[in-house]
Structures are given as C-alpha cells and as structure tokens.
Design an enzyme around this catalytic site. Structure first.
Site, mmCIF file in Angstrom:
data_model
loop_
_atom_site.group_PDB
_atom_site.id
_atom_site.type_symbol
_atom_site.label_atom_id
_atom_site.label_comp_id
_atom_site.label_asym_id
_atom_site.label_seq_id
_atom_site.Cartn_x
_atom_site.Cartn_y
_atom_site.Cartn_z
ATOM 1 N N ASP A 173 0.774 -1.242 0.000
ATOM 2 C CA ASP A 173 0.000 0.000 0.000
ATOM 3 C C ASP A 173 0.805 1.291 0.000
ATOM 4 O O ASP A 173 0.482 2.234 -0.696
ATOM 5 C CB ASP A 173 -0.895 0.045 1.249
ATOM 6 C CG ASP A 173 -1.814 -1.157 1.352
ATOM 7 O OD1 ASP A 173 -1.626 -2.127 0.601
ATOM 8 O OD2 ASP A 173 -2.724 -1.121 2.191
ATOM 9 N N GLU A 403 1.690 -8.745 11.889
ATOM 10 C CA GLU A 403 1.472 -8.439 10.476
ATOM 11 C C GLU A 403 2.807 -8.340 9.733
ATOM 12 O O GLU A 403 2.963 -8.835 8.625
ATOM 13 C CB GLU A 403 0.709 -7.109 10.385
ATOM 14 C CG GLU A 403 0.397 -6.667 8.982
ATOM 15 C CD GLU A 403 -0.575 -5.488 8.950
ATOM 16 O OE1 GLU A 403 -0.908 -4.950 10.038
ATOM 17 O OE2 GLU A 403 -1.015 -5.110 7.858
HETATM 18 C C1 GLC Z 1 -2.663 -3.999 4.186
HETATM 19 C C2 GLC Z 1 -1.607 -4.585 3.276
HETATM 20 C C3 GLC Z 1 -2.261 -5.463 2.220
HETATM 21 C C4 GLC Z 1 -3.113 -6.523 2.887
HETATM 22 C C5 GLC Z 1 -4.080 -5.912 3.894
HETATM 23 C C6 GLC Z 1 -4.776 -6.959 4.738
HETATM 24 O O1 GLC Z 1 -3.536 -3.182 3.504
HETATM 25 O O2 GLC Z 1 -0.826 -3.597 2.719
HETATM 26 O O3 GLC Z 1 -1.308 -6.074 1.408
HETATM 27 O O4 GLC Z 1 -3.805 -7.282 1.961
HETATM 28 O O5 GLC Z 1 -3.392 -5.063 4.766
HETATM 29 O O6 GLC Z 1 -3.850 -7.764 5.399
#
Ligand code: GLC
Length: 431
Positions: A173, A403
């Site tokens: 992102d 994460e």
């Molecule tokens: C964030 C990450 C993306 C992922 C999401 C859910 O937005 O950048 O890659 O899919 O989180 O984990």
C-alpha cells in the site's frame, strides 16, 4: 518452567503450531478468514490465498472453502476484488458505502496481486486426490477469467505487465515506489473522512495523512467512473506498472499452465502460453540498468522508480530475466543479506525513505519472504533461500504472529495475531 519454552529459551515448535492454528480458527468468520479482527475485519483477496495454504496443513476442505468464498465475489467480467464486505463493520475505512460498487456481496472496486492460482496449485500438489481434483475443475475457469481480465484491462502496452490503478492494488500500500506517481493526484476535491486504522494502531506504523488523502482521492475517482475499469486504466490519475504484481502474475500463469497441462485444458494452455511468452520479453520494460534491477515504472511520467524493494526479488519466483539480469539482482540480494539482520526488508535500509516500522517502507512481510525464498531455491540460490526462511521463523518466534516485523530489531509491527503470518508459519517457515 513453561512447557511451551524449550531449553534454550525459545518457544517450542509444537506451541507455535498450535498458536498459529488457533489464530486461523479464531479469525475464521465462517467460510472466510479476516486478516486481523480489529484492523481488517473483512475478506482480503491475496490474504485469503495465502491463508488457504495454512489451512491446507490441517484442514484441506477449509482451505478450498477460503478460495471458493473469495471467488464467490467475482464480478461477471472476471474481476476479483481486493476486499469483500461479507458483513457490516465500521472498524475499517473506506467501507462498502464509500466504494459504492453496487455489487452483491459488496466489494471494493480495485483488485490485488493475483496469487490465488499459485496457492491453488500448491494445495493440489499437497494432495492429488479425486476430491481435490473437483476443486481444481471448479476454480480453474474462474481464475482463468480473472487472468483474462488482467490481460484485457491492465496490460495497455500489450507486454504482459500489470498496471496498478491504486497503490492498494499492489498489496504494498504505502511503498515509496508510489510516492512520485501519487504526488500528481489532485486531492483538492476530496470529501471529509475519518481514518480508522490509526484508532487500532500506532500512527508511526501507518501511512501519513498526505498519503491517505491521495488514497481517498483515487477511490473517489474510481467511484466517479462507476468503476469502469477500462477508463480507470487508460485515463486514471494513477497508472503504475508494478514490478510485484507483474512478477506474481507471471508466476501465477506458469502455475496455471502446469494445471492446464495436467487437466488437459488444451485451449487454455495455448492462451496462457502466449501470455507467458509475451511477459518473458515484456519485463525488459521494467529493467533499470543504473540500479541493476527490475523496478516499477510510472506510465504517466514514463519514469522508473529506481527503487529496490522486496518486490524486486520476485523476479526469481517469476522465473524471468537474462543471465546478466539475474546475476545483477542476486548481487543486490547478497549485499542486503550481509547488511541486514532480518531479510527481506520491504525497502533497503540505505534508502533515505527507509523506516523500520512504517508500512511497506522497511518492515518484513512473511508472505513476500515465502515467494522470494521459493524463487531463490528454484534458481539455485539455495543458501539465500534458506536464510530467508530461517529469518522468517526467527521473527515469529521472537515476536509472535505480527502483520510485519522490524528488519533490524525483529519487533512486531502492524496488527497482532495476523492470519497470513500464522499461515506462513504452518505451511513454510515453521517446517
Ligand atoms: C494492508 C496490506 C495489504 C493486505 C491488507 C490486509 O492493507 O498492505 O497487502 O492485503 O493489509 O492484510
């Protein structure tokens, strides 16, 4: 002494396995798994594909279900959304009422890296029983339709590359590769909005307000086009060929080709073969000679990002590049390996924009490591492949199933008890 801790102070593998399974089961909302209950309370596209690999280790039916539920939200034209809003939850912004895609179930209007085919093939390789054959037969045409959608809407140069129309599509992102292209996006007309991510997480880990304003402006633009993907990909304010999505699609097509051959889908095999052939040459468009690596490229300005990110190293996973190109990328990789405690930082620590705790500007993601490590092994970089796997396991043992992780200290960043991190432990790093 705590039973879960072995003699040297490390958490035992048995305990880690149990913990990882518990996370997947507790994030399972019935047919789909949320990435994290607080921060991401819906179904996310590429998360679900990786999560299926974790389930496949102890409940293969549940693994298929995860991917089939995602494809239940596929649009008629083949598009598979980044987010499926199976139920309401106001803990996340932008929710269904902001996207307004008018679909049932409600979805966002952008896609995400097409890794589903690769994970489907992987699960098939784990168990080629007749029962699983039926799942492949069911999913194959749906995935094909999605890949055709990429071919039709996201490859305007006809080179087998993938144009992202929003940074969130790339799955990375907030990567610095999007800074310059996004800076040109007009934010003067965005409506008022309230972020939710910073209610759950420390601001220092999340994108800055200026970045978020641009993310919102791009959503508002797509909405104003009624999510007409043709217009968005040819006239939209953000059009960047993402090296990550491109490499993942090439790999996914190779996995589709293997399935098509095994299942005698002859016509599909020819079509996929053509895509692969075109992309093997097409990737030269992303080659940056000065940096000695494949880099994302802005289609609007024509500029290469000139940035080495973790996505750069997915070229091995895609199996592309000349001998010279591969040698150059592996030299870059070896250099990072000698200077970084935990591989693979999402941005190189010597980049001035490196930030060890902030989204996609430094931290390590287990799913990216999985793909890089697999690719390294396949091209004979066995030591690096193993190092990446051991580093990933060490991060999880040290800090839990976060994460992402700080590549210098190993500290967890982003959400805790994260589904795809737990899945990567079960399927790969913990073995
Ligand atoms: C964030 C990450 C993306 C992922 C999401 C859910 O937005 O950048 O890659 O899919 O989180 O984990």
């Amino acid at each position: 002494m705590n039973e879960s801790v072995v003699g040297n102070g490390e958490v035992s593998t048995g305990h880690m396995n149990q913990r990882a399974r518990d996370i997947l089961m507790s994030n399972d909302l019935g047919g789909y798994t949320v990435p994290n209950k607080n921060v991401y309370p819906f179904q996310w596209n590429w998360d679900s594909a990786f999560v299926a690999l974790g389930f496949a280790e102890f409940d293969i039916d549940r693994a298929w279900k995860e991917i089939e539920t995602l494809f239940d939200a596929q649009w008629q034209d083949g598009f598979v959304p980044q987010i499926v809003f199976w139920q309401e939850n106001d803990g996340y912004f932008p929710g269904a009422s902001v996207w307004q895609t008018g679909k049932t179930p409600a979805t966002s209007g952008i896609t995400q890296p097409p890794v589903a085919a690769s994970m489907v093939r992987q699960i098939w390789e784990m168990d080629k029983s007749d029962k699983n054959r039926a799942h492949i037969e069911h999913l194959f045409p749906k995935i094909m339709a999605w890949h055709r959608w990429f071919d039709k809407y996201r490859d305007p140069l006809n080179k087998g590359l993938v144009v992202a129309t929003h940074p969130w599509e790339t799955g990375r992102d907030n990567a610095p590769e999007w800074d310059e292209p996004a800076a040109a996006v007009d934010i003067s007309a965005i409506g008022p909005y309230e972020r939710r991510d910073t209610l759950h997480l420390d601001k220092k880990m999340r994108p800055h307000k200026e970045d978020y304003d641009r993310f919102v402006a791009m959503v508002e633009y797509g909405r104003a086009q009624n999510w007409d993907h043709k217009t968005i990909a040819t006239e939209g304010p953000f059009r960047v060929v993402d090296v990550g999505m491109t490499m993942m699609l090439i790999r996914a097509n190779k996995d589709m080709l293997a399935l098509a051959n095994e299942f005698d889908f002859e016509k599909d095999a020819v079509e996929i073969g053509n895509w692969i052939h075109r992309a093997q040459k097409g990737v030269d468009f992303l080659w940056n000679d000065k940096i000695g690596a494949f880099c994302s490229k802005d289609l609007i300005s024509g500029r290469s990002s000139g940035i080495i990110s973790s996505a750069t190293f997915l070229c091995f996973y895609a199996g592309v590049g000349s001998d010279m190109q591969r040698a150059s990328v592996s030299r870059n990789l070896e250099k990072i390996a000698t200077t970084t405690r935990f591989l693979m930082p999402s941005l190189l620590p010597d980049n001035p924009r490196f930030d060890a705790m902030r989204y996609w500007r430094g931290p390590v993601w287990a799913v990216v490591n999985y793909m890089i490590s697999k690719g390294c092994r396949e091209v004979g970089l066995v030591d690096l492949s193993e190092r990446i796997k051991l580093d990933t396991a060490a991060l999880m043992k040290q800090s839990g199933f976060y994460e992402a992780f700080n590549p210098e200290t190993g500290e967890g960043t982003g959400g805790e008890d994260f589904s795809w991190t737990a899945a990567m432990w079960l399927h790969w790093a913990g073995k």
